[in-house]
Design an enzyme around this catalytic site. Structure first.
Site, PDB file in Angstrom:
ATOM      1  N   CYS A   1      17.449-119.349 -80.213  1.00 39.50           N
ATOM      2  CA  CYS A   1      17.406-120.701 -79.663  1.00 39.50           C
ATOM      3  C   CYS A   1      17.382-121.804 -80.716  1.00 39.50           C
ATOM      4  O   CYS A   1      18.386-122.108 -81.326  1.00 39.50           O
ATOM      5  CB  CYS A   1      16.253-120.834 -78.673  1.00 39.50           C
ATOM      6  SG  CYS A   1      16.463-122.324 -77.662  1.00 39.50           S
TER       7      CYS A   1
ATOM      8  N   GLU B   1       5.641-123.700 -77.683  1.00 45.71           N
ATOM      9  CA  GLU B   1       5.980-122.528 -78.507  1.00 45.71           C
ATOM     10  C   GLU B   1       5.119-122.448 -79.759  1.00 45.71           C
ATOM     11  O   GLU B   1       4.779-121.362 -80.212  1.00 45.71           O
ATOM     12  CB  GLU B   1       7.461-122.564 -78.894  1.00 45.71           C
ATOM     13  CG  GLU B   1       8.372-122.167 -77.754  1.00 45.71           C
ATOM     14  CD  GLU B   1       9.757-121.806 -78.247  1.00 45.71           C
ATOM     15  OE1 GLU B   1       9.896-120.875 -79.044  1.00 45.71           O
ATOM     16  OE2 GLU B   1      10.709-122.480 -77.825  1.00 45.71           O
TER      17      GLU B   1
ATOM     18  N   LYS C   1      11.613-115.121 -84.194  1.00 43.97           N
ATOM     19  CA  LYS C   1      12.070-116.516 -84.330  1.00 43.97           C
ATOM     20  C   LYS C   1      11.325-117.249 -85.449  1.00 43.97           C
ATOM     21  O   LYS C   1      10.088-117.281 -85.466  1.00 43.97           O
ATOM     22  CB  LYS C   1      11.857-117.218 -82.988  1.00 43.97           C
ATOM     23  CG  LYS C   1      12.399-118.625 -82.874  1.00 43.97           C
ATOM     24  CD  LYS C   1      12.222-119.091 -81.416  1.00 43.97           C
ATOM     25  CE  LYS C   1      12.765-120.447 -81.106  1.00 43.97           C
ATOM     26  NZ  LYS C   1      12.642-120.768 -79.664  1.00 43.97           N
TER      27      LYS C   1
ATOM     28  N   GLU D   1      17.267-115.510 -74.818  1.00 41.86           N
ATOM     29  CA  GLU D   1      15.880-115.573 -75.316  1.00 41.86           C
ATOM     30  C   GLU D   1      14.926-115.381 -74.125  1.00 41.86           C
ATOM     31  O   GLU D   1      15.198-115.870 -73.018  1.00 41.86           O
ATOM     32  CB  GLU D   1      15.659-116.975 -75.916  1.00 41.86           C
ATOM     33  CG  GLU D   1      14.235-117.277 -76.359  1.00 41.86           C
ATOM     34  CD  GLU D   1      14.011-118.775 -76.684  1.00 41.86           C
ATOM     35  OE1 GLU D   1      14.631-119.640 -76.027  1.00 41.86           O
ATOM     36  OE2 GLU D   1      13.205-119.053 -77.587  1.00 41.86           O
TER      37      GLU D   1
ATOM     38  N   ASN E   1       8.050-114.693 -80.863  1.00 41.48           N
ATOM     39  CA  ASN E   1       9.203-114.840 -79.986  1.00 41.48           C
ATOM     40  C   ASN E   1      10.299-113.971 -80.610  1.00 41.48           C
ATOM     41  O   ASN E   1      10.839-114.306 -81.673  1.00 41.48           O
ATOM     42  CB  ASN E   1       9.613-116.321 -79.930  1.00 41.48           C
ATOM     43  CG  ASN E   1      10.695-116.580 -78.905  1.00 41.48           C
ATOM     44  OD1 ASN E   1      11.427-115.691 -78.518  1.00 41.48           O
ATOM     45  ND2 ASN E   1      10.801-117.834 -78.486  1.00 41.48           N
TER      46      ASN E   1
ATOM     47  N   ASN F   1      16.843-120.897 -74.420  1.00 45.70           N
ATOM     48  CA  ASN F   1      16.303-121.583 -73.236  1.00 45.70           C
ATOM     49  C   ASN F   1      16.206-123.043 -73.659  1.00 45.70           C
ATOM     50  O   ASN F   1      15.303-123.405 -74.433  1.00 45.70           O
ATOM     51  CB  ASN F   1      14.876-121.127 -72.907  1.00 45.70           C
ATOM     52  CG  ASN F   1      14.787-119.744 -72.300  1.00 45.70           C
ATOM     53  OD1 ASN F   1      14.585-119.583 -71.102  1.00 45.70           O
ATOM     54  ND2 ASN F   1      14.906-118.731 -73.143  1.00 45.70           N
TER      55      ASN F   1
HETATM   56  N1  CDT Z   1      13.510-122.403 -76.709  1.00 39.83           N
HETATM   57  C1  CDT Z   1      13.886-123.321 -77.609  1.00 39.83           C
HETATM   58  O1  CDT Z   1      13.809-123.077 -78.810  1.00 39.83           O
HETATM   59  N2  CDT Z   1      14.339-124.485 -77.148  1.00 39.83           N
HETATM   60  C2  CDT Z   1      14.708-125.580 -78.009  1.00 39.83           C
HETATM   61  C3  CDT Z   1      14.416-126.880 -77.355  1.00 39.83           C
HETATM   62  C4  CDT Z   1      13.163-127.401 -77.816  1.00 39.83           C
HETATM   63  S1  CDT Z   1      12.876-129.004 -77.238  1.00 39.83           S
HETATM   64  C5  CDT Z   1      11.280-129.238 -77.752  1.00 39.83           C
HETATM   65  C6  CDT Z   1      16.175-125.602 -78.383  1.00 39.83           C
HETATM   66  O2  CDT Z   1      16.459-125.824 -79.552  1.00 39.83           O
HETATM   67  O3  CDT Z   1      17.033-125.476 -77.527  1.00 39.83           O
END
Ligand code: CDT
Length: 305
Positions: free
Chosen positions: A172, A146, A128, A48, A111, A197
């Site tokens: 993600c 986000e 996303k 991502e 995203n 991420n």
């Molecule tokens: N980038 C992303 O979606 N990260 C989320 C963590 C969010 S924590 C507020 C994940 O699900 O890994």
């Protein structure tokens, strides 16, 4: 070099720090792609937001500065060498990026992740759906904005027949929802690809943070087994601009077993042979999750909140 369509690679990436140039980051993609191709892979998955640092960790109020993290067209000059190297090698790939789109005369931010085939053609795009975090800054060292910087994806969960299989893309946070994977499978995916991420200090509960690796693995393995699909997960990881993000990129078979897993939190390629035929027994056994579904009992899942 002979690439095999059943050989799939994940290119885990270490940090993209804010000071790194686009050229440096794209060079790293190309080095990883070459390593995947030399291992015979016909496809390689990048994470991502693979072209930038994970910028939602900061409150950025200057619009021009924020725009600098987005791609207004794809492909563009900054990624041209990645597309041309993929074409030369005949390898397909997928990567995530922040998309600035013009729709009905208005600017929209998503995203996004795209699928590119071995001829360098864009074969699919996903935006996303499940955006995590918040839209207003919180009293914390690193934000997760986000919900401020992106709109929820408006393309649903499409799937893309390409390179001898049917890809479904998610991004993600999407991987934590069974609905994501079920929708992709019902739309025909036999291979789900997910870049991520994942900062390990973000939930607000130390006991939940402590299980970040377990929850990543659980989500990917459950998705594979419960939908009879291959699942590829690609992390951007390590200490990026001071924030630690988990690695543990992996390839999971339709059995739910992990067949390849990264060992570092840096740039690393993992490869596995992933025949679509291996999904078939899992679709045909007494446990076939497709044949024996009872959607008439699942109304609560799709009822509005
Ligand atoms: N980038 C992303 O979606 N990260 C989320 C963590 C969010 S924590 C507020 C994940 O699900 O890994």
């Amino acid at each position: 070099m002979s690439l095999h369509p059943d050989r799939l690679a994940v290119a885990q990436m270490g940090p993209n720090n804010r000071a790194d140039s686009r050229a440096q980051i794209v060079e790293r993609h190309i080095a990883l792609m070459e390593e995947a191709a030399s291992a015979g892979a016909g496809f390689v998955l990048f994470p991502e937001l693979s072209l930038t640092t994970f910028f939602p960790r900061w409150l950025i109020e200057d619009e021009a500065e924020l725009d600098s993290f987005y791609e207004a067209e794809m492909p563009n000059d900054g990624v041209a060498t990645l597309f041309s190297r993929g074409r030369e090698l005949g390898i397909g790939f997928s990567f995530g990026y922040a998309e600035l789109a013009e729709e009905a005369g208005a600017r929209h931010r998503y995203n996004t992740s795209i699928l590119v085939d071995g001829q360098g053609r864009i074969a699919g795009k996903y935006r996303k759906v499940h955006l995590p975090g918040h839209s207003e800054p919180q009293p914390r060292t690193f934000q997760h904005l986000e919900k401020r910087y992106f709109e929820p994806g408006n393309l649903g969960f499409p799937t893309f027949p390409s390179m001898g299989r049917t890809f479904g893309i998610c991004i993600c946070n999407d991987r934590r929802w069974p609905e994501t994977h079920r929708s992709l499978r019902l739309n025909g995916a036999d291979t789900i690809i997910v870049g991520y991420n994942t900062p390990t200090d973000h939930t607000g509960h130390a006991s939940v943070d402590a299980l970040s690796l377990f929850h990543n693995q659980l989500s990917l393995q459950a998705a594979a087994y419960q939908n009879s699909v291959w699942v590829l997960g690609a992390a951007k990881c390590g200490v990026e601009d001071g924030s630690f993000m988990l690695g543990q990129s992996m390839i999971v078979a339709p059995s739910g077993e992990i067949v390849a897993q990264a060992r570092s939190v840096a740039d690393e390629v993992i490869v596995a042979t992933c025949p679509v035929a291996e999904t078939v027994p899992y679709r045909e056994t007494i446990f076939s999750f497709e044949k024996h579904r009872r959607p008439e009992c699942y109304g609560a899942i799709t009822a509005p909140r």
